[in-house]
Scaffold this motif. Structure first.
Motif, short mmCIF file in Angstrom:
data_model
loop_
_atom_site.label_atom_id
_atom_site.label_comp_id
_atom_site.label_asym_id
_atom_site.label_seq_id
_atom_site.Cartn_x
_atom_site.Cartn_y
_atom_site.Cartn_z
N VAL A 83 0.95 -0.96 -0.01
CA VAL A 83 -0.04 -0.01 -0.11
C VAL A 83 1.02 1.23 0.08
N ALA A 84 0.71 2.20 -1.01
CA ALA A 84 1.92 3.13 -1.26
C ALA A 84 1.03 4.55 -1.40
N CYS A 85 1.45 5.55 -1.17
CA CYS A 85 1.02 6.88 -1.67
C CYS A 85 2.18 7.86 -1.22
N SER A 86 2.00 9.07 -1.76
CA SER A 86 3.00 10.20 -1.72
C SER A 86 2.19 11.45 -1.41
N TRP A 87 3.19 12.29 -0.77
CA TRP A 87 2.66 13.44 -0.42
C TRP A 87 3.97 14.64 -1.07
N THR A 88 3.57 15.40 -2.01
CA THR A 88 4.44 16.05 -2.54
C THR A 88 4.33 17.59 -1.93
N ASN A 89 5.58 18.40 -1.79
CA ASN A 89 5.65 19.36 -1.17
C ASN A 89 4.88 20.76 -2.37
N VAL A 90 4.23 21.52 -2.04
CA VAL A 90 3.49 22.35 -2.97
C VAL A 90 4.55 23.38 -3.56
N PRO A 96 8.04 21.17 -5.20
CA PRO A 96 7.83 19.83 -5.87
C PRO A 96 8.73 18.71 -5.91
N GLN A 97 10.10 19.49 -5.94
CA GLN A 97 11.28 18.59 -6.00
C GLN A 97 11.57 17.57 -4.45
N ILE A 98 10.50 17.92 -3.52
CA ILE A 98 10.67 17.27 -2.45
C ILE A 98 9.28 16.40 -2.00
N ALA A 99 9.18 15.04 -1.86
CA ALA A 99 8.09 14.59 -1.51
C ALA A 99 8.30 13.42 -0.37
N ILE A 100 7.22 12.97 0.32
CA ILE A 100 7.06 11.96 1.30
C ILE A 100 6.53 10.90 0.50
N PHE A 101 7.31 9.63 0.62
CA PHE A 101 6.56 8.48 0.04
C PHE A 101 6.24 7.62 1.38
N ILE A 102 5.12 7.11 1.29
CA ILE A 102 4.82 5.82 2.47
C ILE A 102 4.62 4.66 1.81
N ASP A 144 3.67 12.02 -11.54
CA ASP A 144 4.22 12.80 -12.33
C ASP A 144 4.82 14.12 -12.00
N SER A 145 4.48 14.81 -10.94
CA SER A 145 4.77 16.01 -10.49
C SER A 145 6.11 16.14 -9.99
N PHE A 146 6.46 15.01 -9.27
CA PHE A 146 7.71 14.65 -8.53
C PHE A 146 8.87 14.39 -9.56
N GLN A 147 8.42 13.71 -10.56
CA GLN A 147 9.35 13.24 -11.80
C GLN A 147 9.81 14.48 -12.79
N ASN A 148 8.63 15.49 -12.91
CA ASN A 148 8.87 16.61 -13.81
C ASN A 148 9.77 17.49 -13.18
N ALA A 149 9.65 17.73 -11.87
CA ALA A 149 10.49 18.51 -11.00
C ALA A 149 11.86 18.33 -10.99
N TYR A 204 7.53 -1.39 6.64
CA TYR A 204 7.00 -0.02 6.30
C TYR A 204 8.27 0.79 5.95
N HIS A 205 7.89 1.66 5.07
CA HIS A 205 9.05 2.81 4.86
C HIS A 205 8.12 4.03 4.94
N ILE A 206 8.81 5.34 5.29
CA ILE A 206 8.29 6.45 5.17
C ILE A 206 9.62 7.38 4.69
N PHE A 207 9.74 7.60 3.26
CA PHE A 207 10.77 8.03 2.84
C PHE A 207 10.53 9.71 2.62
N GLU A 208 11.55 10.41 2.68
CA GLU A 208 11.56 11.54 2.45
C GLU A 208 12.45 11.56 1.07
N ALA A 209 12.17 12.05 0.28
CA ALA A 209 12.89 12.03 -1.42
C ALA A 209 13.29 13.38 -1.84
N TYR A 210 14.43 13.81 -2.17
CA TYR A 210 14.80 14.91 -2.64
C TYR A 210 15.86 14.72 -3.48
N PRO A 211 16.16 15.78 -4.62
CA PRO A 211 17.55 15.65 -5.34
C PRO A 211 18.64 15.74 -5.00
N ILE A 212 19.74 14.90 -5.27
CA ILE A 212 21.18 15.15 -4.99
C ILE A 212 21.93 15.65 -6.34
#
Length: 378
Positions: free
Chosen positions: A290-297, A300-306, A323-328, A365-373
Protein backbone atom coordinates in the motif's frame (compact mmCIF):
# COMPACT_ATOMS: atom_id res chain seq x y z
CA UNK A 1 -31.42 10.92 17.56
CA UNK A 2 -32.45 10.17 21.12
CA UNK A 3 -32.24 11.28 24.73
CA UNK A 4 -32.17 9.54 28.10
CA UNK A 5 -35.30 8.00 29.56
CA UNK A 6 -35.47 10.65 32.28
CA UNK A 7 -35.10 13.65 29.96
CA UNK A 8 -37.41 16.52 31.05
CA UNK A 9 -39.03 16.70 27.61
CA UNK A 10 -40.76 13.38 28.23
CA UNK A 11 -42.86 15.13 30.86
CA UNK A 12 -43.03 18.63 29.40
CA UNK A 13 -43.09 18.02 25.61
CA UNK A 14 -44.26 14.49 24.80
CA UNK A 15 -45.02 15.53 21.22
CA UNK A 16 -41.26 15.67 20.53
CA UNK A 17 -40.94 11.86 20.66
CA UNK A 18 -41.85 8.99 18.38
CA UNK A 19 -44.83 7.42 20.10
CA UNK A 20 -46.14 3.89 19.99
CA UNK A 21 -49.18 2.03 21.26
CA UNK A 22 -49.85 -0.51 23.97
CA UNK A 23 -50.18 -3.15 21.27
CA UNK A 24 -46.70 -2.33 19.96
CA UNK A 25 -45.35 -2.38 23.50
CA UNK A 26 -46.71 -5.90 23.99
CA UNK A 27 -45.41 -7.08 20.61
CA UNK A 28 -42.01 -5.33 20.72
CA UNK A 29 -41.13 -4.80 24.37
CA UNK A 30 -37.50 -4.29 23.36
CA UNK A 31 -38.41 -1.30 21.14
CA UNK A 32 -40.91 0.62 23.27
CA UNK A 33 -41.48 1.66 26.88
CA UNK A 34 -44.44 3.11 28.76
CA UNK A 35 -44.37 6.45 30.54
CA UNK A 36 -48.03 6.21 31.59
CA UNK A 37 -50.81 3.79 30.73
CA UNK A 38 -51.63 5.85 27.66
CA UNK A 39 -48.21 7.26 26.73
CA UNK A 40 -45.83 4.81 25.01
CA UNK A 41 -42.50 6.01 23.60
CA UNK A 42 -40.11 4.33 21.18
CA UNK A 43 -36.56 3.51 22.10
CA UNK A 44 -33.92 4.80 19.71
CA UNK A 45 -32.76 2.21 17.15
CA UNK A 46 -31.13 1.94 13.76
CA UNK A 47 -33.61 -0.39 12.08
CA UNK A 48 -31.30 -3.39 11.91
CA UNK A 49 -31.25 -4.25 15.60
CA UNK A 50 -33.44 -4.01 18.67
CA UNK A 51 -33.83 -0.67 20.41
CA UNK A 52 -31.31 0.97 22.70
CA UNK A 53 -33.27 0.47 25.88
CA UNK A 54 -31.70 3.37 27.77
CA UNK A 55 -32.93 5.91 25.19
CA UNK A 56 -36.11 7.66 23.99
CA UNK A 57 -36.43 8.36 20.24
CA UNK A 58 -36.83 11.97 19.12
CA UNK A 59 -39.22 12.70 16.26
CA UNK A 60 -37.39 14.54 13.49
CA UNK A 61 -40.61 14.98 11.55
CA UNK A 62 -41.93 17.35 14.20
CA UNK A 63 -41.04 21.00 13.40
CA UNK A 64 -40.89 21.89 17.09
CA UNK A 65 -38.33 19.14 17.75
CA UNK A 66 -36.16 20.44 14.92
CA UNK A 67 -36.21 23.92 16.37
CA UNK A 68 -35.22 22.58 19.77
CA UNK A 69 -32.32 20.62 18.28
CA UNK A 70 -31.12 23.70 16.40
CA UNK A 71 -30.98 25.54 19.72
CA UNK A 72 -29.00 22.64 21.21
CA UNK A 73 -26.47 22.84 18.38
CA UNK A 74 -26.13 26.59 18.79
CA UNK A 75 -25.46 26.10 22.50
CA UNK A 76 -22.83 23.43 21.81
CA UNK A 77 -21.15 25.78 19.32
CA UNK A 78 -20.59 28.29 22.14
CA UNK A 79 -18.80 25.64 24.20
CA UNK A 80 -16.73 23.61 21.74
CA UNK A 81 -14.92 23.75 18.40
CA UNK A 82 -17.01 20.99 16.85
CA UNK A 83 -19.51 18.22 17.41
CA UNK A 84 -19.57 14.50 16.62
CA UNK A 85 -23.10 13.54 15.62
CA UNK A 86 -23.97 10.03 16.74
CA UNK A 87 -25.46 7.79 14.00
CA UNK A 88 -25.92 10.89 11.88
CA UNK A 89 -27.62 9.06 9.01
CA UNK A 90 -30.67 8.20 11.13
CA UNK A 91 -32.40 11.64 10.89
CA UNK A 92 -32.02 11.76 7.09
CA UNK A 93 -35.41 11.75 5.42
CA UNK A 94 -35.13 8.37 3.69
CA UNK A 95 -33.69 6.50 6.68
CA UNK A 96 -36.05 8.06 9.23
CA UNK A 97 -39.06 7.21 7.08
CA UNK A 98 -37.90 3.62 6.56
CA UNK A 99 -37.45 3.00 10.29
CA UNK A 100 -40.45 4.83 11.72
CA UNK A 101 -43.00 5.17 8.94
CA UNK A 102 -46.37 6.52 10.06
CA UNK A 103 -45.40 6.40 13.74
CA UNK A 104 -43.44 9.61 13.15
CA UNK A 105 -46.41 11.56 11.76
CA UNK A 106 -47.10 14.33 14.31
CA UNK A 107 -50.59 14.43 15.80
CA UNK A 108 -50.64 18.21 16.31
CA UNK A 109 -49.10 19.64 13.11
CA UNK A 110 -48.04 18.75 9.54
CA UNK A 111 -44.79 16.73 9.30
CA UNK A 112 -41.53 18.29 8.16
CA UNK A 113 -40.04 15.89 5.60
CA UNK A 114 -37.17 18.09 4.40
CA UNK A 115 -33.59 17.15 5.23
CA UNK A 116 -32.59 18.25 8.72
CA UNK A 117 -28.80 18.48 8.48
CA UNK A 118 -28.37 21.11 5.73
CA UNK A 119 -30.57 23.56 7.64
CA UNK A 120 -28.94 22.73 10.97
CA UNK A 121 -25.39 23.13 9.67
CA UNK A 122 -26.10 26.33 7.73
CA UNK A 123 -27.88 27.97 10.65
CA UNK A 124 -25.13 27.05 13.13
CA UNK A 125 -22.44 28.36 10.79
CA UNK A 126 -24.16 31.73 10.40
CA UNK A 127 -23.27 32.34 14.03
CA UNK A 128 -20.13 30.16 14.33
CA UNK A 129 -18.53 29.91 10.86
CA UNK A 130 -15.57 27.74 11.97
CA UNK A 131 -17.62 25.17 13.88
CA UNK A 132 -16.94 21.59 12.70
CA UNK A 133 -19.48 18.83 12.12
CA UNK A 134 -18.32 15.20 12.23
CA UNK A 135 -20.76 12.42 11.32
CA UNK A 136 -20.72 8.90 12.65
CA UNK A 137 -22.26 7.29 9.57
CA UNK A 138 -22.48 3.84 7.97
CA UNK A 139 -24.43 2.03 5.21
CA UNK A 140 -22.48 3.77 2.40
CA UNK A 141 -24.12 7.10 3.24
CA UNK A 142 -20.83 8.93 3.87
CA UNK A 143 -20.90 10.82 0.57
CA UNK A 144 -24.53 11.84 1.04
CA UNK A 145 -23.83 13.38 4.44
CA UNK A 146 -20.77 15.15 3.08
CA UNK A 147 -23.08 16.69 0.49
CA UNK A 148 -25.47 17.73 3.25
CA UNK A 149 -22.71 19.79 4.83
CA UNK A 150 -20.68 17.61 7.19
CA UNK A 151 -16.98 18.47 7.33
CA UNK A 152 -15.98 14.86 8.03
CA UNK A 153 -17.65 11.46 7.99
CA UNK A 154 -16.54 8.22 9.65
CA UNK A 155 -14.43 5.94 7.45
CA UNK A 156 -15.59 2.60 8.83
CA UNK A 157 -14.89 0.87 5.52
CA UNK A 158 -11.12 1.37 5.79
CA UNK A 159 -11.22 0.29 9.45
CA UNK A 160 -13.08 -2.93 8.59
CA UNK A 161 -10.77 -3.81 5.71
CA UNK A 162 -7.67 -3.28 7.83
CA UNK A 163 -9.10 -5.49 10.56
CA UNK A 164 -9.92 -8.26 8.09
CA UNK A 165 -6.49 -8.04 6.42
CA UNK A 166 -8.11 -7.25 3.06
CA UNK A 167 -5.20 -5.47 1.39
CA UNK A 168 -6.87 -5.46 -2.03
CA UNK A 169 -9.90 -3.81 -0.47
CA UNK A 170 -7.65 -1.27 1.28
CA UNK A 171 -5.97 -0.34 -1.98
CA UNK A 172 -9.31 -0.10 -3.77
CA UNK A 173 -10.73 2.16 -1.07
CA UNK A 174 -7.68 4.44 -1.13
CA UNK A 175 -8.22 4.81 -4.87
CA UNK A 176 -11.53 6.61 -4.31
CA UNK A 177 -12.00 10.21 -5.42
CA UNK A 178 -9.79 12.59 -3.46
CA UNK A 179 -12.64 15.05 -2.80
CA UNK A 180 -14.46 12.23 -1.00
CA UNK A 181 -11.39 10.99 0.90
CA UNK A 182 -10.35 14.39 2.19
CA UNK A 183 -13.60 14.54 4.20
CA UNK A 184 -13.23 11.13 5.83
CA UNK A 185 -12.46 10.76 9.54
CA UNK A 186 -10.00 7.89 9.75
CA UNK A 187 -9.49 5.94 12.96
CA UNK A 188 -8.00 2.73 14.31
CA UNK A 189 -10.12 2.63 17.45
CA UNK A 190 -12.89 4.61 19.13
CA UNK A 191 -15.29 4.30 22.06
CA UNK A 192 -17.39 1.71 20.17
CA UNK A 193 -14.52 -0.44 18.90
CA UNK A 194 -11.94 -2.66 20.62
CA UNK A 195 -8.53 -1.29 21.53
CA UNK A 196 -6.16 -1.45 18.56
CA UNK A 197 -3.32 -2.65 20.81
CA UNK A 198 -5.56 -5.57 21.77
CA UNK A 199 -6.70 -6.35 18.23
CA UNK A 200 -3.38 -6.10 16.38
CA UNK A 201 0.02 -7.59 17.04
CA UNK A 202 2.59 -4.80 17.22
CA UNK A 203 3.93 -4.99 13.62
CA UNK A 204 0.41 -5.11 12.14
CA UNK A 205 -0.66 -2.29 14.48
CA UNK A 206 2.10 -0.05 13.11
CA UNK A 207 1.30 -0.96 9.51
CA UNK A 208 -2.43 -0.31 9.99
CA UNK A 209 -1.73 3.00 11.73
CA UNK A 210 0.47 4.21 8.87
CA UNK A 211 -2.20 3.38 6.29
CA UNK A 212 -4.89 5.04 8.41
CA UNK A 213 -3.11 8.24 9.37
CA UNK A 214 -0.89 9.09 6.40
CA UNK A 215 -3.75 9.46 3.93
CA UNK A 216 -6.03 12.46 3.38
CA UNK A 217 -8.82 13.34 5.78
CA UNK A 218 -9.18 13.83 9.52
CA UNK A 219 -6.75 11.85 11.69
CA UNK A 220 -8.96 10.64 14.51
CA UNK A 221 -7.24 9.26 17.65
CA UNK A 222 -8.84 7.78 20.75
CA UNK A 223 -7.86 8.51 24.34
CA UNK A 224 -5.25 5.95 25.41
CA UNK A 225 -4.46 4.78 21.88
CA UNK A 226 -1.16 6.64 21.70
CA UNK A 227 -0.05 4.98 24.93
CA UNK A 228 -0.95 1.51 23.64
CA UNK A 229 -3.62 0.85 26.26
CA UNK A 230 -5.36 -2.49 25.91
CA UNK A 231 -8.35 -2.27 28.26
CA UNK A 232 -11.61 -1.24 26.65
CA UNK A 233 -13.48 1.31 28.76
CA UNK A 234 -17.25 1.39 28.26
CA UNK A 235 -18.98 4.74 27.93
CA UNK A 236 -21.31 3.48 30.66
CA UNK A 237 -18.46 2.74 33.09
CA UNK A 238 -19.22 4.09 36.55
CA UNK A 239 -16.45 2.51 38.60
CA UNK A 240 -12.72 3.18 38.57
CA UNK A 241 -10.79 0.93 36.19
CA UNK A 242 -7.60 -0.80 37.19
CA UNK A 243 -4.51 0.98 35.81
CA UNK A 244 -3.57 0.19 32.21
CA UNK A 245 0.20 0.67 31.75
CA UNK A 246 -0.01 0.58 27.97
CA UNK A 247 2.94 -0.25 25.75
CA UNK A 248 6.28 1.55 25.61
CA UNK A 249 6.98 0.38 22.04
CA UNK A 250 3.59 1.58 20.78
CA UNK A 251 4.05 4.90 22.55
CA UNK A 252 7.47 5.32 20.91
CA UNK A 253 6.03 4.43 17.50
CA UNK A 254 3.30 7.08 17.74
CA UNK A 255 5.79 9.65 18.99
CA UNK A 256 7.87 9.15 15.84
CA UNK A 257 4.79 9.08 13.64
CA UNK A 258 3.49 12.37 15.07
CA UNK A 259 6.80 14.07 14.24
CA UNK A 260 6.20 13.08 10.62
CA UNK A 261 2.49 13.97 10.61
CA UNK A 262 3.44 17.50 11.63
CA UNK A 263 5.61 17.96 8.55
CA UNK A 264 4.52 20.57 6.03
CA UNK A 265 4.06 17.98 3.27
CA UNK A 266 1.58 15.87 5.24
CA UNK A 267 -0.44 18.88 6.37
CA UNK A 268 -0.46 21.07 3.26
CA UNK A 269 1.00 18.95 0.46
CA UNK A 270 -0.59 17.19 -2.51
CA UNK A 271 -1.56 13.58 -1.78
CA UNK A 272 -1.64 10.82 -4.38
CA UNK A 273 -2.18 7.08 -4.28
CA UNK A 274 0.95 5.45 -5.70
CA UNK A 275 0.54 2.44 -8.01
CA UNK A 276 2.81 -0.56 -7.47
CA UNK A 277 4.06 -3.08 -10.04
CA UNK A 278 5.89 -6.38 -10.03
CA UNK A 279 9.67 -6.29 -9.77
CA UNK A 280 9.96 -9.51 -11.79
CA UNK A 281 7.72 -11.91 -13.65
CA UNK A 282 5.41 -14.13 -11.60
CA UNK A 283 6.11 -12.22 -8.37
CA UNK A 284 2.69 -11.01 -7.35
CA UNK A 285 3.66 -9.96 -3.83
CA UNK A 286 3.62 -6.32 -4.97
CA UNK A 287 -0.16 -6.52 -4.52
CA UNK A 288 0.46 -6.57 -0.76
CA UNK A 289 2.01 -3.11 -0.89
CA UNK A 290 0.00 0.00 0.00
CA UNK A 291 1.75 3.16 -1.18
CA UNK A 292 1.08 6.88 -1.44
CA UNK A 293 2.94 10.17 -1.64
CA UNK A 294 2.73 13.74 -0.37
CA UNK A 295 4.42 16.33 -2.58
CA UNK A 296 5.64 19.65 -1.25
CA UNK A 297 3.55 22.34 -2.98
CA UNK A 298 6.14 25.12 -2.69
CA UNK A 299 8.98 22.82 -3.73
CA UNK A 300 7.74 19.80 -5.72
CA UNK A 301 11.30 18.43 -5.88
CA UNK A 302 10.65 17.18 -2.33
CA UNK A 303 8.12 14.45 -1.55
CA UNK A 304 7.23 12.01 1.20
CA UNK A 305 6.56 8.40 0.16
CA UNK A 306 4.78 5.96 2.44
CA UNK A 307 5.02 2.26 1.57
CA UNK A 308 3.50 -0.48 3.73
CA UNK A 309 3.54 -4.25 3.29
CA UNK A 310 0.12 -5.11 4.67
CA UNK A 311 0.57 -8.85 4.73
CA UNK A 312 2.23 -11.64 6.68
CA UNK A 313 4.76 -12.49 3.97
CA UNK A 314 7.86 -10.79 2.58
CA UNK A 315 6.78 -8.62 -0.35
CA UNK A 316 8.54 -6.52 -2.93
CA UNK A 317 7.77 -4.42 -5.97
CA UNK A 318 8.20 -1.11 -7.70
CA UNK A 319 6.47 2.06 -6.49
CA UNK A 320 5.57 4.46 -9.29
CA UNK A 321 6.58 8.09 -8.72
CA UNK A 322 3.97 10.83 -9.32
CA UNK A 323 4.39 12.86 -12.51
CA UNK A 324 4.80 16.10 -10.55
CA UNK A 325 7.83 14.74 -8.70
CA UNK A 326 9.37 13.31 -11.86
CA UNK A 327 8.91 16.56 -13.78
CA UNK A 328 10.34 18.69 -10.97
CA UNK A 329 13.44 16.50 -10.85
CA UNK A 330 13.87 16.00 -14.59
CA UNK A 331 17.43 17.37 -14.62
CA UNK A 332 19.58 14.57 -16.05
CA UNK A 333 22.49 15.59 -13.82
CA UNK A 334 20.58 14.75 -10.67
CA UNK A 335 19.82 11.64 -8.73
CA UNK A 336 17.32 11.24 -5.90
CA UNK A 337 18.06 10.36 -2.28
CA UNK A 338 15.53 8.43 -0.21
CA UNK A 339 15.85 8.81 3.55
CA UNK A 340 13.57 6.78 5.83
CA UNK A 341 12.09 9.05 8.49
CA UNK A 342 11.06 6.12 10.71
CA UNK A 343 14.24 4.09 10.35
CA UNK A 344 17.19 6.49 10.33
CA UNK A 345 19.65 3.84 9.13
CA UNK A 346 17.83 3.39 5.80
CA UNK A 347 19.21 5.76 3.17
CA UNK A 348 19.79 5.07 -0.52
CA UNK A 349 20.21 6.95 -3.76
CA UNK A 350 18.91 6.20 -7.24
CA UNK A 351 19.07 7.74 -10.66
CA UNK A 352 15.75 9.39 -11.32
CA UNK A 353 13.38 7.03 -13.08
CA UNK A 354 9.65 6.68 -12.87
CA UNK A 355 9.78 4.23 -9.97
CA UNK A 356 11.79 2.85 -7.08
CA UNK A 357 12.08 -0.66 -5.68
CA UNK A 358 11.25 -1.82 -2.15
CA UNK A 359 11.41 -5.12 -0.32
CA UNK A 360 9.60 -5.30 3.00
CA UNK A 361 9.29 -7.87 5.75
CA UNK A 362 5.78 -8.85 6.91
CA UNK A 363 3.96 -5.67 7.98
CA UNK A 364 7.12 -3.70 7.31
CA UNK A 365 7.04 -0.10 6.15
CA UNK A 366 9.05 2.88 4.95
CA UNK A 367 8.30 6.61 5.14
CA UNK A 368 10.82 8.09 2.72
CA UNK A 369 11.73 11.71 2.34
CA UNK A 370 12.85 11.99 -1.28
CA UNK A 371 14.83 14.91 -2.65
CA UNK A 372 17.38 15.55 -5.44
CA UNK A 373 21.14 15.19 -4.99
CA UNK A 374 23.44 16.92 -7.44
CA UNK A 375 25.27 14.25 -9.42
CA UNK A 376 28.85 15.04 -10.37
CA UNK A 377 30.29 12.25 -12.54
CA UNK A 378 33.75 13.73 -12.02
Amino acid sequence: NHVALDHPWIQTNPELFVQGTNDLLREQAENFFSVTQTFVVAHGRDGNFSGWTDTAQLNYRHPKLREQMLLVLEKIATLADGVRCDMAMLPTTAVFSRIWGDLATPKDCPPDTTEFWPTAIQRTRKIHPEFLFIAEVYWDLEWELQQQGFDFTYDKRLYDRLHSGNVNGVNSHLGADYQFQRKLARFLENHDEPRSAQQFEFPAHCAAALITYTGPGLRFFHMGQLQGRRKFVSMHQKRVMHPDPGSAEISLFYSRLFDILHRHELRYGVWQKSPTTASQDNNMSFQNLVACSWTNVSNPQIAIFIVVNYSGIVSDGHVILPDSFQNANANANQRVQFRDLMHSDVVFQEYLENRFWVRLEPYGYHIFEAYPINWDIG
